[in-house]
Design an enzyme around this catalytic site. Structure first.
Site: not given
Ligand code: DX5
Ligand code: ZN
Length: 239
Positions: A35, A60, A62, A64, A94, A96, A165, A200, A202, A223
């Protein structure tokens, strides 16, 4: 794209146009999706290239809107820049956002290969799934940690990917919520074998094995990859 994993995505599946996307495969292997949310945005092209050269199968992206989630991230312009820099990379968007319908076409024009949107924001996902397919992309449905798997089970025959998620969306670097694992298994069992199940949030070397045991075949990690010095070692640890 790591050469060893190239067959796991397709450029040729009929009906979706010519771009890479999640194919309807019969025997899916594990895909790792870095990501780019945790990439260094000032060096985004280099970061994307490094993540793919290190063994990432796709990127990926993300998105937002500061409304569906309490954060802002990136829009179609960034996707277009990544597509221009890496035209062969599979871009897994993705969304959101509260209004996914407004962004499907802009992301298709920006070179996206795949679009996932959240079931929480739509009454009937079918028209959006149809427009994603009509634009040559594969389609995914996502559920937040508190949304039951049953919310998307009726649609598993129409999508290429179900996203579970495992954190509350909005930020990278949060802790994995293990109580979502039974939903992953439920979706794996409910969907066709060809549907991918993506985890997706953690996901780290400690939590990836449980994801796989519960039927997940696409691991997203921000991360756990970009937060480490050696991306190849980080991706190997996730596999
Ligand atoms: C969170 C995103 C994830 C995020 C994951 O809202 O949808 O894709 O980047 O980040 P890590 O892998 O650090 O949890
Ligand atoms: Zn995501």
């Amino acid at each position: 794209m790591h050469p060893a994993n190239a067959p796991q995505v397709s450029t040729t599946s009929p009906g979706f146009g010519g771009r890479r996307h999640f194919q309807r495969l019969s025997a899916p292997a594990l895909l790792i999706a870095p990501s780019i949310l945790s990439a260094d945005f000032a060096r985004l092209g280099e970061e994307c290239k490094a993540a793919l050269a290190a063994g990432g199968d796709l990127l990926h992206v993300d998105v937002m809107d500061g409304h569906f989630v309490p954060n802002l991230s990136m829009g179609p312009a960034i996707c277009a820049s990544v597509h221009k820099a890496l035209p062969d990379a599979m871009l897994d968007v993705h969304l959101m956002v509260t209004d996914p319908a407004a962004y499907i076409e802009p992301f298709a024009k920006a070179g996206a290969s795949h679009v996932t949107f959240h079931i929480e924001v739509v009454k009937d996902p079918r028209p959006l799934i149809a427009s994603i397919h009509a634009l040559g992309m594969s389609a995914g449905l996502a559920i937040n940690p508190d949304t039951p798997a049953e919310a998307i089970v009726p649609f598993v025959g129409e999508i290429e990917l179900a996203l579970v998620m495992s954190v509350y969306p909005g930020f990278s670097g949060q802790s994995f919520i293990s109580r979502v694992l039974p939903k992953t298994r439920a979706l794996r069992d409910a969907g066709p074998k060809s549907m991918r199940v993506q985890m997706d949030g953690g996901v780290a070397p400690e939590t990836a094995p449980a994801c796989r045991e519960h039927g997940c075949d696409v691991i997203v990690a921000a991360s756990a990859i970009f937060g480490r010095g050696d991306y190849a070692a980080a991706i190997r640890l996730l596999r």
